[in-house]
Design an enzyme around this catalytic site. Structure first.
Site, PDB file in Angstrom:
ATOM      1  N   ALA A 153       0.709  -1.376   0.228  1.00 59.89           N
ATOM      2  CA  ALA A 153      -0.252   0.559   0.200  1.00 59.89           C
ATOM      3  C   ALA A 153       1.380   1.141   0.204  1.00 59.89           C
ATOM      4  O   ALA A 153       2.090   1.707   0.298  1.00 59.89           O
ATOM      5  CB  ALA A 153      -1.452   0.010   0.955  1.00 59.89           C
ATOM      6  N   ASN A 210       0.916   3.241   2.231  1.00 59.11           N
ATOM      7  CA  ASN A 210       1.357   5.184   3.199  1.00 59.11           C
ATOM      8  C   ASN A 210       2.374   4.605   3.914  1.00 59.11           C
ATOM      9  O   ASN A 210       3.182   5.412   4.601  1.00 59.11           O
ATOM     10  CB  ASN A 210      -0.077   4.488   4.431  1.00 59.11           C
ATOM     11  N   LYS A 262       6.671  -5.474  -5.483  1.00 56.81           N
ATOM     12  CA  LYS A 262       5.797  -4.468  -6.378  1.00 56.81           C
ATOM     13  C   LYS A 262       5.101  -3.193  -5.485  1.00 56.81           C
ATOM     14  O   LYS A 262       3.929  -3.840  -4.312  1.00 56.81           O
ATOM     15  CB  LYS A 262       3.995  -4.917  -6.974  1.00 56.81           C
ATOM     16  N   SER A 273      -6.532  -2.695   0.692  1.00 56.65           N
ATOM     17  CA  SER A 273      -8.429  -2.810   1.119  1.00 56.65           C
ATOM     18  C   SER A 273      -8.275  -4.105   0.675  1.00 56.65           C
ATOM     19  O   SER A 273      -7.572  -4.719   0.337  1.00 56.65           O
ATOM     20  CB  SER A 273      -8.243  -1.108  -0.313  1.00 56.65           C
ATOM     21  N   GLU A 329      -3.139  -8.075   4.722  1.00 58.22           N
ATOM     22  CA  GLU A 329      -3.075  -7.313   6.185  1.00 58.22           C
ATOM     23  C   GLU A 329      -4.053  -6.408   5.149  1.00 58.22           C
ATOM     24  O   GLU A 329      -3.806  -4.643   4.670  1.00 58.22           O
ATOM     25  CB  GLU A 329      -1.823  -6.425   6.276  1.00 58.22           C
ATOM     26  N   CYS A 351      -3.651   1.771   8.797  1.00 55.71           N
ATOM     27  CA  CYS A 351      -4.826   0.952   8.491  1.00 55.71           C
ATOM     28  C   CYS A 351      -6.006   1.125   9.912  1.00 55.71           C
ATOM     29  O   CYS A 351      -6.701   0.002  10.037  1.00 55.71           O
ATOM     30  CB  CYS A 351      -4.358  -0.193   7.916  1.00 55.71           C
ATOM     31  N   GLU A 377       2.260 -10.303  10.406  1.00 55.16           N
ATOM     32  CA  GLU A 377       3.717  -9.889  10.471  1.00 55.16           C
ATOM     33  C   GLU A 377       4.186  -9.394  11.652  1.00 55.16           C
ATOM     34  O   GLU A 377       3.417  -9.629  12.725  1.00 55.16           O
ATOM     35  CB  GLU A 377       3.237  -8.661   9.332  1.00 55.16           C
TER      36      GLU A 377
HETATM   37  P1  NAD Z   1      -5.094  -0.587  -3.026  1.00 58.11           P
HETATM   38  O1  NAD Z   1      -6.113  -2.216  -2.036  1.00 58.11           O
HETATM   39  O2  NAD Z   1      -6.299   0.171  -3.174  1.00 58.11           O
HETATM   40  O3  NAD Z   1      -4.097  -1.574  -3.225  1.00 58.11           O
HETATM   41  C1  NAD Z   1      -2.694  -2.595  -2.878  1.00 58.11           C
HETATM   42  C2  NAD Z   1      -1.816  -2.508  -3.342  1.00 58.11           C
HETATM   43  O4  NAD Z   1      -2.680  -3.569  -3.796  1.00 58.11           O
HETATM   44  C3  NAD Z   1      -1.008  -1.837  -5.022  1.00 58.11           C
HETATM   45  O5  NAD Z   1       0.302  -2.108  -4.592  1.00 58.11           O
HETATM   46  C4  NAD Z   1      -2.374  -2.061  -5.505  1.00 58.11           C
HETATM   47  O6  NAD Z   1      -1.088  -1.809  -7.616  1.00 58.11           O
HETATM   48  C5  NAD Z   1      -2.804  -3.564  -5.311  1.00 58.11           C
HETATM   49  N1  NAD Z   1      -3.440  -4.050  -6.369  1.00 58.11           N
HETATM   50  C6  NAD Z   1      -5.253  -3.598  -6.558  1.00 58.11           C
HETATM   51  N2  NAD Z   1      -5.906  -4.786  -7.789  1.00 58.11           N
HETATM   52  C7  NAD Z   1      -4.488  -5.489  -7.152  1.00 58.11           C
HETATM   53  C8  NAD Z   1      -5.392  -6.443  -8.231  1.00 58.11           C
HETATM   54  N3  NAD Z   1      -6.215  -6.263  -8.808  1.00 58.11           N
HETATM   55  N4  NAD Z   1      -4.042  -7.598  -7.917  1.00 58.11           N
HETATM   56  C9  NAD Z   1      -2.997  -7.626  -7.482  1.00 58.11           C
HETATM   57  N5  NAD Z   1      -2.260  -6.493  -6.832  1.00 58.11           N
HETATM   58  C10 NAD Z   1      -3.692  -5.582  -6.915  1.00 58.11           C
HETATM   59  O7  NAD Z   1      -4.719  -0.216  -1.296  1.00 58.11           O
HETATM   60  P2  NAD Z   1      -4.592   1.184  -1.258  1.00 58.11           P
HETATM   61  O8  NAD Z   1      -5.109   2.462  -1.349  1.00 58.11           O
HETATM   62  O9  NAD Z   1      -3.194   1.372  -1.949  1.00 58.11           O
HETATM   63  O10 NAD Z   1      -3.507   1.087   0.366  1.00 58.11           O
HETATM   64  C11 NAD Z   1      -4.997   1.800   1.207  1.00 58.11           C
HETATM   65  C12 NAD Z   1      -5.220   0.126   1.913  1.00 58.11           C
HETATM   66  O11 NAD Z   1      -4.588  -0.605   2.429  1.00 58.11           O
HETATM   67  C13 NAD Z   1      -6.491   0.846   2.798  1.00 58.11           C
HETATM   68  O12 NAD Z   1      -7.773  -0.485   3.318  1.00 58.11           O
HETATM   69  C14 NAD Z   1      -5.853   0.511   4.779  1.00 58.11           C
HETATM   70  O13 NAD Z   1      -5.964   0.061   5.305  1.00 58.11           O
HETATM   71  C15 NAD Z   1      -4.941  -0.313   3.953  1.00 58.11           C
HETATM   72  N6  NAD Z   1      -3.925  -0.371   4.607  1.00 58.11           N
HETATM   73  C16 NAD Z   1      -3.850  -2.090   5.955  1.00 58.11           C
HETATM   74  C17 NAD Z   1      -1.942  -2.194   5.793  1.00 58.11           C
HETATM   75  C18 NAD Z   1      -1.484  -3.740   7.316  1.00 58.11           C
HETATM   76  O14 NAD Z   1      -1.321  -3.821   7.869  1.00 58.11           O
HETATM   77  N7  NAD Z   1      -3.198  -4.141   7.556  1.00 58.11           N
HETATM   78  C19 NAD Z   1      -1.196  -1.469   5.953  1.00 58.11           C
HETATM   79  C20 NAD Z   1      -1.696  -0.044   5.329  1.00 58.11           C
HETATM   80  C21 NAD Z   1      -2.224  -0.098   4.625  1.00 58.11           C
END
Ligand code: NAD
Length: 483
Positions: free
Chosen positions: A150, A152, A175, A228, A249, A283, A457
């Site tokens: 992600a 952040n 990635k 997400s 995560e 998150c 993790e």
């Molecule tokens: P996102 O889900 O839009 O993207 C996350 C990653 O997945 C990106 O690298 C994106 O390119 C990739 N991705 C998107 N579609 C995909 C697919 N079909 N197959 C494989 N990869 C794909 O999330 P974001 O907007 O980058 O980050 C914010 C989200 O991440 C929030 O929901 C937040 O809560 C979560 N987050 C969770 C944690 C945790 O440890 N639990 C930590 C940080 C952020």
């Protein structure tokens, strides 16, 4: 410093460019300026990374844990030596204040490399006596792991996935998020300078389609995603069709419960950390702040006073403690949620608007009198928006706190220790806090329950998710058979 990386990808120990992929502009969120350009991985680049990882992994797994660990620990030291430069890059990549990145990003990545570097030599199997026969177990690497990040915490996520994967003898293809592609390249570069053999930590850039190609490739054995819930569902399903290991995560809408016997100053501090650190783009944030009716007004008064300490501005200035949203898009999403909060009748106590300055700044926002069915109490906003809800009964607040599809984190503030443990015991969440919020040391497991994810993790728990156990039965006598 220059923010333009040597090339978009890092494969087989070297920077690799292929400008035929989709152009990805990297934008400094504090000004909107383009500070670098990278290119999304083409199928040829993805193939190159997978072949490099596959070719390097077996020899790496055959090295002793002590040898593998030494390289990871050397990389941790190099990251610490270069903390300032890496923190500045993290600030350019994400817009987070340098005041934060200096202590929370590269340093957290270094902690993971040091911790898992230390654990690498301790990964052993068991001896199980069976009379004169015995069974022994061997902890083996999974093979090629894919990490998807992600936006952040780009350095931290690259290390939290890379360190345990490498400690266990796997190869990693990481990635980063397309929004923050710069920092993981530095992690790869440093790992190789520290002595990591080529091919073991590769970085490929790209949007979701590149992530999906990696997840679907039969050469990949494990996928660890930080992202997400909707992305998590897609990635988990794709991994399942190839029977791959996963760590998910994902997002949250975590409860922070403040009882009327709590130390108000600490509770306000916890609520600030759990809503406004990294401008709310965390998150595990405790964005549903349940405050006991008896102390609600006192809590809101002190919170409003302390919000005046927020210093907005150029995040590279170390006096600034509150940065912009990572992107214009994310700013738009947050502003829409704020509009819904207002329209659905929540009481605006602070903020509630875009800040009139360059960059993607949203003011730290607090809504009071929020009720459970309001959109801002139900959906993850991923921005600086705190929803304060009232309660006056322990069992009722536990039920309300659990009434969500998410289960990442939860916190309680109370001076009553038995209440603290009873309530935490009843909350459906993976990472919990008592009289604190959002601490994430590498020694502690981190992860969610319910829709917030699977696997953990950090800590020794992460080893289970980057290795598997082979069991060997050894017979000392003759084999008995029916015929
Ligand atoms: P996102 O889900 O839009 O993207 C996350 C990653 O997945 C990106 O690298 C994106 O390119 C990739 N991705 C998107 N579609 C995909 C697919 N079909 N197959 C494989 N990869 C794909 O999330 P974001 O907007 O980058 O980050 C914010 C989200 O991440 C929030 O929901 C937040 O809560 C979560 N987050 C969770 C944690 C945790 O440890 N639990 C930590 C940080 C952020």
């Amino acid at each position: 410093m220059t923010t333009q990386p040597t090339a978009s990808h890092f494969i087989n120990g070297a920077y690799v460019e292929d400008t035929s992929g989709t152009e990805i502009p990297v934008i400094f969120p504090a000004t909107g300026e383009v500070i670098a350009t990278v290119y999304s991985a083409t199928p040829a680049i993805i193939d190159q990374a997978l072949e490099a990882a596959k070719a390097a992994q077996k020899a790496w797994a055959k090295m002793t844990g002590t040898e593998r660990g030494r390289i990871l620990r050397r990389a941790a030291d190099m990251i610490r030596d270069r903390n300032h430069e890496l923190s500045v890059l993290e600030t350019y990549d994400t817009g987070k204040p340098l005041q934060e990145t200096l202590v929370a990003d590269a340093t957290s990545g270094a902690d993971a490399l040091e911790y898992f570097g230390g654990l690498a030599a301790t990964l052993t199997g068991e001896h199980i006596p069976m009379g004169e026969d015995w069974v022994y177990t061997v902890r083996e690497a999974l093979g090629v792991c894919v990490g998807i990040g992600a936006w952040n915490y780009p350095t931290q996520i690259a290390c939290w996935k890379g360190a345990p994967a490498l400690a266990c003898g796997n190869a990693m293809i990481f990635k980063p998020s397309e929004t923050t592609p710069l920092c993981a390249l530095k992690v790869a570069e440093i790992l190789h300078e520290a002595g990591l053999p080529a091919g073991l930590y590769n970085v490929v850039q790209g949007l979701g389609d590149v992530g999906a190609s990696l997840v679907n490739d039969p050469r990949v054995d494990k996928v660890s995603l930080t992202g997400s819930v909707p992305t998590g569902k897609k990635v988990y399903a794709a991994a399942a069709s190839g029977m791959k290991h996963v760590t998910m995560e994902l997002g949250g809408k975590s409860p922070l419960i403040i009882f009327d016997d709590a130390d108000i100053e600490n509770a306000v501090g916890g609520a600030i950390n759990g809503n406004f650190y990294s401008s709310g783009q965390v998150c595990s944030n405790g964005t549903r702040v349940f405050v006991h009716k008896n102390i609600k007004e006192a809590f809101l008064k002190r919170l409003s006073e302390r919000l005046e300490g927020a210093v907005l501005g150029n995040p590279l200035d170390e006096a600034v403690n509150f940065g912009p949203m990572v992107s214009e898009r994310q700013m738009g999403i947050v502003l829409e949620y704020i509009a819904k909060g207002k329209a659905e009748g929540a009481r605006l106590v602070a903020g509630g608007e875009r800040v009139d300055m360059e960059g993607f700044f949203v003011a730290p926002t607090v809504f009071a009198d929020v009720t459970d069915e309001m959109t801002i109490a139900q959906e993850e906003i991923f921005g600086p928006v705190m929803a304060v809800l009232d309660f006056d009964d322990d069992d009722d607040v536990i039920a309300r706190a659990n009434a969500t599809e998410f289960g990442l984190s939860a916190g309680v503030f109370t001076r009553d220790l038995t209440r603290a443990h009873r309530v935490i015991g009843a909350l459906e969440a993976g990472s919990c806090f008592i009289n604190s919020y959002n601490d994430a040391p590498v020694e502690a497991p981190f992860g969610g329950v319910k829709a917030s994810g699977v696997g953990r993790e950090n800590s020794k728990e992460a080893i289970q998710h980057y290795s598997q156990v082979k069991s060997v039965y050894v017979r000392m006598g003759d084999v008995e058979a029916a015929f």
